[in-house]
Design an enzyme around this catalytic site. Structure first.
Site, PDB file in Angstrom:
ATOM      1  CE  LYS A  95       9.339  23.736  51.280  1.00 31.08           C
ATOM      2  NZ  LYS A  95       8.018  23.732  51.818  1.00 31.08           N
ATOM      3  CB  ILE A 115       9.792  23.268  41.276  1.00 30.03           C
ATOM      4  CG1 ILE A 115       9.406  22.040  40.470  1.00 30.03           C
ATOM      5  CG2 ILE A 115       9.234  24.533  40.641  1.00 30.03           C
ATOM      6  CD1 ILE A 115       7.913  21.778  40.440  1.00 30.03           C
ATOM      7  CB  CYS A 116      12.854  21.564  45.625  1.00 34.39           C
ATOM      8  SG  CYS A 116      13.480  20.266  46.689  1.00 34.39           S
ATOM      9  CG  LEU A 117       9.506  18.329  41.772  1.00 37.62           C
ATOM     10  CD1 LEU A 117       9.206  17.921  40.335  1.00 37.62           C
ATOM     11  CD2 LEU A 117       8.215  18.541  42.529  1.00 37.62           C
TER      12      LEU A 117
END
Length: 169
Positions: free
Chosen positions: A108, A115-117
């Site tokens: 992620k 960071i994966c949002l």
């Protein structure tokens, strides 16, 4: 869809008014003042709730941000460097928050420790332009990401606790 704690946190962070990015010269200064006011309020609220979990500062232009964030798990404090740039299309585009020390340690995350949002936070951000700012990205993006990812990384042994030396204190 949003729990009561999140609603309470969100309602206590001032909404921003100025739709301006780094290219908007004088309007950017106005937007930056609003950003700082929202961040200060969010940090004050966190301290009052005994939930202090990050330090953040910017360069003189307000386009490069850096600091530390931490997560307490099993009474141990795990600290991470945090950095991000304000996109030129800000506030239409949310900032990409990066924890470079965790780069490559979880699926992620994108290259560079971003960071994966995408699934959860970015659609929310898009619906709230220009009212959301950096404080909202911390509260609704990084905070929940840390709460989900860090315990799992610790349990898998990918992140290890490092005690601070006396010199670092």
């Amino acid at each position: 869809m949003v729990d009561e704690g999140t609603k309470k946190t969100l309602s206590s962070i001032p909404l921003l008014k100025t739709k301006a990015g780094p290219r908007d010269k004088e309007l950017w200064t106005t937007r930056l003042k609003e950003e700082y006011q929202a961040l200060i309020k969010y940090v004050q609220n966190n301290k009052e709730a005994d939930n202090d979990w990050f330090r953040l500062e910017s360069d003189k232009t307000g386009t490069r941000w850096f600091g530390k964030c931490w997560f307490v798990h099993n009474l141990l404090k795990y600290e991470f460097d945090l950095e991000f740039d304000i996109p030129v299309t800000y506030p239409t585009t949310a900032p990409e928050l990066a924890l470079p020390g965790l780069d490559g340690k979880t699926a992620k995350m994108y290259r560079g420790g971003k960071i994966c949002l995408t699934d959860h936070f970015k659609p929310l951000w898009a619906r709230n332009v220009p009212r959301f700012g950096i404080a909202h990205a911390m509260a609704l993006g990084l905070g929940p990401w840390l709460a989900v990812e860090v315990p799992e990384l610790i349990e898998r042994g990918v992140v290890k606790y490092q005690e601070k030396s006396e010199e670092a204190k």
